[in-house]
Structures are given as structure tokens and as C-alpha cells.
Design a protein around this motif. Structure first.
Motif, PDB file in Angstrom:
ATOM      1  N   LEU A  31       0.826  -1.203   0.000  1.00  0.00           N
ATOM      2  CA  LEU A  31       0.000   0.000   0.000  1.00  0.00           C
ATOM      3  C   LEU A  31       0.865   1.259   0.000  1.00  0.00           C
ATOM      4  CD1 LEU A  31      -2.808   1.303   0.149  1.00  0.00           C
ATOM      5  CD2 LEU A  31      -2.642   1.149   2.646  1.00  0.00           C
ATOM      6  N   ALA A  32       1.932   1.269   0.798  1.00  0.00           N
ATOM      7  CA  ALA A  32       2.834   2.425   0.841  1.00  0.00           C
ATOM      8  C   ALA A  32       3.465   2.665  -0.530  1.00  0.00           C
ATOM      9  CB  ALA A  32       3.921   2.230   1.896  1.00  0.00           C
ATOM     10  N   VAL A  33       3.897   1.604  -1.185  1.00  0.00           N
ATOM     11  CA  VAL A  33       4.478   1.748  -2.528  1.00  0.00           C
ATOM     12  C   VAL A  33       3.422   2.269  -3.490  1.00  0.00           C
ATOM     13  CG1 VAL A  33       5.440   0.453  -4.485  1.00  0.00           C
ATOM     14  CG2 VAL A  33       6.312   0.066  -2.176  1.00  0.00           C
ATOM     15  N   TYR A  34       2.197   1.763  -3.356  1.00  0.00           N
ATOM     16  CA  TYR A  34       1.105   2.227  -4.227  1.00  0.00           C
ATOM     17  C   TYR A  34       0.835   3.720  -4.009  1.00  0.00           C
ATOM     18  CZ  TYR A  34      -3.559   2.842  -6.141  1.00  0.00           C
ATOM     19  OH  TYR A  34      -4.634   3.305  -6.846  1.00  0.00           O
ATOM     20  N   LEU A  35       0.803   4.135  -2.756  1.00  0.00           N
ATOM     21  CA  LEU A  35       0.518   5.543  -2.450  1.00  0.00           C
ATOM     22  C   LEU A  35       1.662   6.465  -2.868  1.00  0.00           C
ATOM     23  CD1 LEU A  35      -1.220   5.153   1.023  1.00  0.00           C
ATOM     24  CD2 LEU A  35      -2.300   5.648  -1.182  1.00  0.00           C
ATOM     25  N   LEU A  36       2.891   5.987  -2.732  1.00  0.00           N
ATOM     26  CA  LEU A  36       4.051   6.807  -3.102  1.00  0.00           C
ATOM     27  C   LEU A  36       4.283   6.831  -4.615  1.00  0.00           C
ATOM     28  CD1 LEU A  36       6.510   5.721  -0.273  1.00  0.00           C
ATOM     29  CD2 LEU A  36       5.305   7.903  -0.488  1.00  0.00           C
ATOM     30  N   GLN A  37       3.807   5.815  -5.305  1.00  0.00           N
ATOM     31  CA  GLN A  37       3.933   5.705  -6.761  1.00  0.00           C
ATOM     32  C   GLN A  37       5.337   6.076  -7.269  1.00  0.00           C
ATOM     33  OE1 GLN A  37       1.613   4.892  -9.415  1.00  0.00           O
ATOM     34  NE2 GLN A  37       0.515   3.929  -7.741  1.00  0.00           N
ATOM     35  N   PRO A  38       6.370   5.353  -6.846  1.00  0.00           N
ATOM     36  CA  PRO A  38       7.714   5.651  -7.352  1.00  0.00           C
ATOM     37  C   PRO A  38       7.784   5.389  -8.863  1.00  0.00           C
ATOM     38  CG  PRO A  38       7.700   3.561  -6.193  1.00  0.00           C
ATOM     39  CD  PRO A  38       6.343   4.169  -5.983  1.00  0.00           C
ATOM     40  N   ASP A  39       8.803   5.941  -9.498  1.00  0.00           N
ATOM     41  CA  ASP A  39       8.953   5.767 -10.945  1.00  0.00           C
ATOM     42  C   ASP A  39       9.019   4.295 -11.336  1.00  0.00           C
ATOM     43  OD1 ASP A  39       8.940   8.492 -11.330  1.00  0.00           O
ATOM     44  OD2 ASP A  39      11.132   8.663 -11.280  1.00  0.00           O
ATOM     45  N   ASN A  40       9.581   3.486 -10.481  1.00  0.00           N
ATOM     46  CA  ASN A  40       9.707   2.055 -10.773  1.00  0.00           C
ATOM     47  C   ASN A  40       8.604   1.233 -10.075  1.00  0.00           C
ATOM     48  OD1 ASN A  40      10.656   2.466  -8.208  1.00  0.00           O
ATOM     49  ND2 ASN A  40      12.557   1.297  -8.478  1.00  0.00           N
ATOM     50  N   PHE A  41       7.419   1.790 -10.000  1.00  0.00           N
ATOM     51  CA  PHE A  41       6.291   1.164  -9.313  1.00  0.00           C
ATOM     52  C   PHE A  41       6.038  -0.260  -9.807  1.00  0.00           C
ATOM     53  CE2 PHE A  41       1.660   0.331  -9.138  1.00  0.00           C
ATOM     54  CZ  PHE A  41       1.511   0.289  -7.768  1.00  0.00           C
ATOM     55  N   ASP A  42       6.028  -0.452 -11.118  1.00  0.00           N
ATOM     56  CA  ASP A  42       5.757  -1.783 -11.667  1.00  0.00           C
ATOM     57  C   ASP A  42       6.822  -2.793 -11.263  1.00  0.00           C
ATOM     58  OD1 ASP A  42       3.357  -1.077 -12.827  1.00  0.00           O
ATOM     59  OD2 ASP A  42       4.278  -0.532 -14.748  1.00  0.00           O
ATOM     60  N   ARG A  43       8.043  -2.335 -11.098  1.00  0.00           N
ATOM     61  CA  ARG A  43       9.102  -3.247 -10.632  1.00  0.00           C
ATOM     62  C   ARG A  43       8.849  -3.658  -9.171  1.00  0.00           C
ATOM     63  NH1 ARG A  43      13.913  -4.129 -13.469  1.00  0.00           N
ATOM     64  NH2 ARG A  43      13.880  -3.100 -15.481  1.00  0.00           N
TER      65      ARG A  43
END
Length: 180
Positions: A31-43
Motif C-alpha cells: 500500500l505504501a508503494v502504491y501511495l508513493l507511486q515511485p517511478d519504478n512502481f511496476d518493478r
């Protein structure tokens, strides 16, 4: 002072709590990664998907081995009762959550990265459906063992242990090679 056994109800509750906390932490990180949406989200999502797949496969490989040994244990024996606890915990604490996370993240990746396009992807999804059917077969066997129902032979479970292995190899080849 009595020594607490891992098959005792209190040990089971503690194991369930620890598993719930670990799962909650894993989902919170997703969820944190989803909310932060880093450039490499799919990775990141791919990494979480692979982690879930590894946990699921570990369970699919281990459960039939438990069945092989459980088949040899006398119904009602302490050994049989211990196997029942082990099988239930493996199924509920590791395999079921890992399978669900694998499916959710895998479908997200199939949609977001590939638009559900590609023969290799369709073949992979078909093989994952077969892997899910193997999971369901093992789940049904856990219920049968728990009820002291009819048992299949140890030889049968040794052969059934090979199905997830073959499916996993084919899936990995499809994902890495993308032959069609």
C-alpha cells in the motif's frame, strides 16, 4: 512446569497472530508503494508478486510431503494429530494468502504491463489456473485428513508433488522466454 507443544491451541493462536502481523506488514508495504507511486512502481509490484509466488510454491511443494508422512501415521495417533495441525497452518497461514496475493498482483501486472496481450501470457494464466486447481486439490485433502476420511496412498502424494513442479517450470519458461 509443563512444556508447551506447538500443537497446543495457545501456540496456534500465537502463530496465527504472527502470521497475521507479517501479512499485514507485507500488505502495508504494498500500500505504501502504491501511495508513493515511485517511478519504478511496476518493478516493486513485480517484486512483491515474485515474493508471493515463492511463498505459494513453497507451500505447494511441502504440503504433499506432509501428506506422504501423514498417510503412514495411524488415524488418531499423536503423529496424525500433529500432521493435521501442520497442514492446517500451512494452508491457512502461508498458502492461501500467498495464492491470493499472487493472483491479485499477477492480474494487475498482466493488465498494466501487457494489456492481457500475448500468447505466452494467456498460456501462463492457463497454467496458473491449473496451479490453483492443484492448490484446491491439496486444500480438499487437508479437510479429508482433518476429518480422518479416506486417504490416498503415499505413492499418490509423491506423484502429486510433481504437478506443481512441472507447472512452475513451464510458467517460468513462458515468463522469461516469451516463446509466442
Amino acid at each position: 512446569m509443563a512444556v508447551e507443544k506447538q500443537t497446543d491451541a495457545s501456540a496456534g493462536r500465537r502463530a496465527a497472530r504472527r502470521a497475521f502481523v507479517a501479512l499485514a506488514v507485507f500488505l502495508a508495504v504494498i500500500l505504501a508503494v502504491y501511495l508513493l507511486q515511485p517511478d519504478n512502481f511496476d518493478r516493486w509490484i513485480t517484486a512483491f508478486h515474485v515474493i508471493a509466488v515463492i511463498a505459494w510454491m513453497a507451500g505447494l511443494f511441502y504440503m504433499p510431503r506432509l501428506f506422504v508422512y501423514h498417510t503412514d501415521a495411524a488415524i488418531g495417533s499423536q503423529q496424525s494429530e500433529t500432521f493435521k495441525v501442520m497442514e492446517q497452518r500451512l494452508l491457512k497461514v502461508i498458502m492461501n494468502p500467498a495464492m491470493m496475493i499472487t493472483w491479485v498482483l499477477g492480474l494487475y501486472l498482466a493488465w498494466n504491463l501487457f494489456g492481457f496481450q500475448g500468447g505466452w501470457l494467456h498460456a501462463k494464466i492457463a497454467l496458473v489456473v491449473l496451479l490453483t486447481l492443484a492448490h484446491m486439490h491439496q486444500s480438499r485433502a487437508v479437510r479429508q485428513f482433518a476429518a480422518d476420511g479416506p486417504r490416498r496412498s503415499a505413492r499418490y502424494w509423491r506423484m502429486m508433488n510433481e504437478i506443481p513442479t512441472v507447472l512452475m517450470m513451464l510458467i517460468v519458461i513462458l515468463v522469461i522466454v516469451k516463446p509466442f
